[in-house]
Design an enzyme around this catalytic site. Structure first.
Site, PDB file in Angstrom:
ATOM      1  N   HIS A   5       0.850  -1.188   0.000  1.00  0.00           N
ATOM      2  CA  HIS A   5       0.000   0.000   0.000  1.00  0.00           C
ATOM      3  C   HIS A   5       0.888   1.242   0.000  1.00  0.00           C
ATOM      4  CE1 HIS A   5      -4.255  -1.401   0.940  1.00  0.00           C
ATOM      5  NE2 HIS A   5      -3.567  -2.482   0.626  1.00  0.00           N
ATOM      6  N   GLU A  19       1.025   4.292   1.360  1.00  0.00           N
ATOM      7  CA  GLU A  19       1.512   4.962   2.560  1.00  0.00           C
ATOM      8  C   GLU A  19       2.478   4.092   3.353  1.00  0.00           C
ATOM      9  OE1 GLU A  19      -1.551   4.210   1.473  1.00  0.00           O
ATOM     10  OE2 GLU A  19      -2.999   4.696   3.065  1.00  0.00           O
ATOM     11  N   CYS A  52      -6.928   3.280   4.084  1.00  0.00           N
ATOM     12  CA  CYS A  52      -7.911   2.201   4.189  1.00  0.00           C
ATOM     13  C   CYS A  52      -8.104   1.824   5.652  1.00  0.00           C
ATOM     14  CB  CYS A  52      -7.463   0.993   3.369  1.00  0.00           C
ATOM     15  SG  CYS A  52      -5.987   0.168   3.992  1.00  0.00           S
ATOM     16  N   CYS A  61      -4.166   0.309   6.812  1.00  0.00           N
ATOM     17  CA  CYS A  61      -3.285   1.481   6.876  1.00  0.00           C
ATOM     18  C   CYS A  61      -3.700   2.425   8.008  1.00  0.00           C
ATOM     19  CB  CYS A  61      -3.301   2.215   5.542  1.00  0.00           C
ATOM     20  SG  CYS A  61      -2.533   1.295   4.192  1.00  0.00           S
TER      21      CYS A  61
END
Length: 711
Positions: free
Chosen positions: A381, A383, A443, A506
């Site tokens: 992901h 980040e 998310c 996240c």
């Protein structure tokens, strides 16, 4: 066809001119015709739109804005006459157009000293009142319709309304009731009555509030000479063929606003959105520099978030422009759904802001591709990858001290410094700030809300299963699912047999970074905790939900954190250049660039390795090798129950497993455990860990080239 520049009074002699109104653009209007038109509008015999159109000058209407829920929308329409622009607002396009025309007529009347038309509210009371109570107020008589036809329509509507009331509640209807006769609406504006308490409603929607002027019109009113320039293709000046590259979801517009020698940029999925973003950036800069206190509206609301709006926009600009530069000749990997980046500033100033990382990605490694030697990146992901790029950068910064003949002397060009009055350890310089940019809300819990629905009161269900709950990403898919309250342990053989590999969301990882820091367990033995100063989002920022996700849901249960750890809540800001929703399927790769390397890595998110099946420089094996190189040259920080009496070096660090090396950071591990305990006490679930076999490996990178290892 030439424009008509003069209008003569048709009632007077041809040789005699009536009083004229001279406009800046060379147009001239008949004063008597304007007065008659205004009287007709005031008496209800003519609509403002018709009156304006009959004055003989070209009139152009443009829809500027449309916001609000479907049951109670708000429209903004601008009318342009002779290079003059006026705005009108209403609950329909027609009402907004009429109000814009009315505003234009009033401006002309006031210019010649005439009495303006009666003031009308920016929204239609009938639709507003209906939105609140469910009842319709009388509508004004439409031009061109007789009073008889008007009453006939009202009578039919009233009869239909009575029939529906009879079907729903017969007992409330009196006998021998007569049909109500619709009365003609008076000429003065109607003020709606207070909502009747005898008419309960299942829902109590928020009253419709008229939209404020858009930033574009505010700037035009303040600075008529303002200029806008538009470019295409994610901000580049190249003419890119969307069809050829199949990049519909990635293409963005860039608008540059020039004002008083300054330039402000805005990005968006359309020219309108990009122009609006540039106007917001310019207006926010003007307001922050000219007002002693921030203006509380939709444009400068971010001023109260802790960092100035121009800085947030600058961070967004740096990340987006760097990504465009990196992928300029790579249309395949230009595709992305989430973009993230990290920027370091000095004293929160725009000057000297340095971009550290740019990453994309929305996928995690497949369960059958897990690595027992730390060669695969589990979470790609955007980040999470950006945080690993920051760790690469911090290792490179520590290398400068490890290779220096005087490792305890501060290096001016570095962002870290030795801890004063100590024998070991380093820290981020006090005037440095770390900012994380994400193109959308992370998310997990930070994204569990409806963007079009505003919460009018505090959440009445703090322990509701989906509110604040720990959530996990699922293998080979997008989105997250709540963690069960029961403890869940993942096993290596269970995953290989077919169980889905779960990775924490996240939002949950951001919460951990706010307590334990961004540096991780290995770097925590050389570097004091590093925390985020701000999180800048490109879209889907709802501050209450975002704060709950990263801090609010567990802060009341967080106790006994070991120093120097603490709860550090970053400032939450939304960039003026908003990101559009992209319903297209997300690509299965992650582009990761760090400032230590000129080119980005392209990681296959399903395998966790590069496209040539080689390990990434972000994998655990590479991080472990960097740490082993540094701890052989630099003394480690004292941990819990240790005294800083003299420098402490690790004995034979090469014989440690990766898991054992992480456990040496006792302060970091205790801070992380305090957070996990806080989640459990708040009844938000138990943190799901990867199978323990993933960290049971030795370092396999020996005698590596330092320049390659720390690239």
């Amino acid at each position: 066809m030439m424009e008509r520049k003069r209008t003569y009074d048709s009632e007077g002699p041809p040789t005699k001119r009536s009083a004229l109104i001279h406009l800046d653009a060379g147009f001239t209007w008949n004063l008597q015709a304007l007065t008659k038109a205004a009287e007709a509008v005031a008496q209800g015999g003519k609509s403002p739109v018709s009156a304006l159109n009959e004055l003989g000058v070209r009139v152009v209407y443009n829809l500027l804005d449309h916001r609000g829920p479907a049951h109670c929308p708000n429209f903004t329409v601008a009318v342009t006459v002779a290079d003059m622009t006026f705005e009108g607002y209403g609950s329909s396009k027609r009402d907004a157009r009429a109000n814009a025309a009315r505003t234009c007529l009033n401006a002309l009347l006031m210019r010649v000293g005439q009495t303006p038309l009666p003031v009308k509210m920016n929204i239609d009371f009938s639709s507003d009142f209906q939105c609140i109570t469910g009842r319709k107020s009388p509508k004004p008589k439409k031009p061109g319709k007789s009073e008889k036809s008007e009453k006939t329509e009202e009578s039919e509507k009233s009869e239909n309304s009575e029939k529906s009331e009879e079907n729903t509640d017969i007992s409330d209807k009196p006998e021998n009731s007569e049909k109500p006769v619709a009365k003609e609406k008076p000429k003065a504006p109607i003020v709606p009555p207070e909502p009747s308490p005898q008419e309960p409603s299942l829902f109590s929607p928020k009253p419709c509030i008229p939209s404020h002027k858009s930033p574009i019109n505010k700037l035009y009113e303040m600075y008529p000479t303002i200029e806008f320039a538009t470019t295409y293709g994610d901000g580049s000046t190249l003419d890119v063929d969307r069809t050829t590259l199949n990049l519909n979801h990635s293409m963005r517009f860039k608008v540059v606003c020039r004002l008083n020698g300054m330039t402000y940029e805005g990005y968006g999925s359309s020219k309108k959105q990009a122009k609006l973003a540039a106007s917001k950036a310019a207006l926010a800069s003007i307001m922050s520099s000219s007002l002693p206190e921030p203006v509380v509206d939709s444009i400068t609301a971010n001023s109260s978030s802790g960092i100035p709006q121009p800085l947030a926009d600058h961070i967004s600009k740096l990340v987006n422009e760097k990504f465009t530069e990196l992928m300029q000749n790579d249309p395949v990997h230009l595709k992305r759904k989430v973009l993230a980046g990290i920027v370091i500033t000095i004293d929160n100033e725009l000057e000297g802001a340095k971009i550290i990382a740019v990453t994309t990605g929305t996928k995690c490694v497949s369960g059958d591709k897990m690595s027992v030697s730390g060669r695969a990146v589990n979470d790609c992901h955007a980040e999470v990858a950006a945080r690993r790029c920051l760790q690469r950068y911090l290792y490179k910064q520590l290398l400068m001290y490890a290779d220096s003949p005087r490792p305890r002397v501060p290096i001016e060009s570095s962002d870290i410094e030795p801890i004063p009055l100590a024998h070991a350890g380093y820290r981020l310089k006090a005037n440095r700030q770390i900012h994380l940019y994400i193109s959308t809300a992370p998310c997990g819990d930070g994204r569990i809300f409806s963007p079009h629905e505003e919460q009018l009161e505090p959440d009445r269900h703090p322990n509701r299963f989906s509110r604040g709950q720990l959530r996990t990403k699922i293998e080979s898919g997008e989105g997250t699912i709540p963690v069960k309250n029961a403890s869940l342990i993942q096993t290596w053989d269970g995953v290989l047999q077919g169980e889905r590999l779960l990775t924490m969301s996240c939002s949950d990882k951001l919460a951990r970074w706010c307590v334990a820091g961004l540096q991780g367990a290995l770097l925590a033995q050389l570097l004091q905790p590093v925390y985020l100063t701000s999180v800048v989002l490109g879209s889907l920022l709802q501050r209450d939900h975002m704060y709950r996700a990263i801090c609010g849901r567990y802060e009341a249960h967080l106790q006994a954190l070991p120093p120097p750890h603490g709860l550090h809540a970053p400032h939450l800001v939304r960039a003026a250049s908003t990101e559009a929703r992209t319903p297209a399927k997300a690509p299965s790769f992650s582009a990761c660039w760090c400032v230590t390397s000129p080119k980005p890595e392209i990681i296959n998110a399903i395998t966790g390795k590069l496209e040539n099946d080689q390990p990434s420089l972000l994998c655990k094996q590479a991080m472990f090798a960097r740490w082993l190189y540094l701890v052989r040259k630099l003394p480690v920080l004292p941990q819990m129950n240790q005294y800083d009496s003299e420098p402490l070096y690790l004995e034979d660090p090469g014989g440690l497993l990766y898991a054992e090396a992480k456990e040496l950071a006792t302060s970091y591990q205790m801070a992380k455990n305090c957070l996990m305990k806080a989640f459990r006490q708040a009844q938000l679930g138990t943190w799901v860990k990867k199978p323990i076999e993933q960290d049971q490996f030795y370092c396999e990178i020996v005698n590596a080239n330092t320049s390659l290892l720390f690239a």
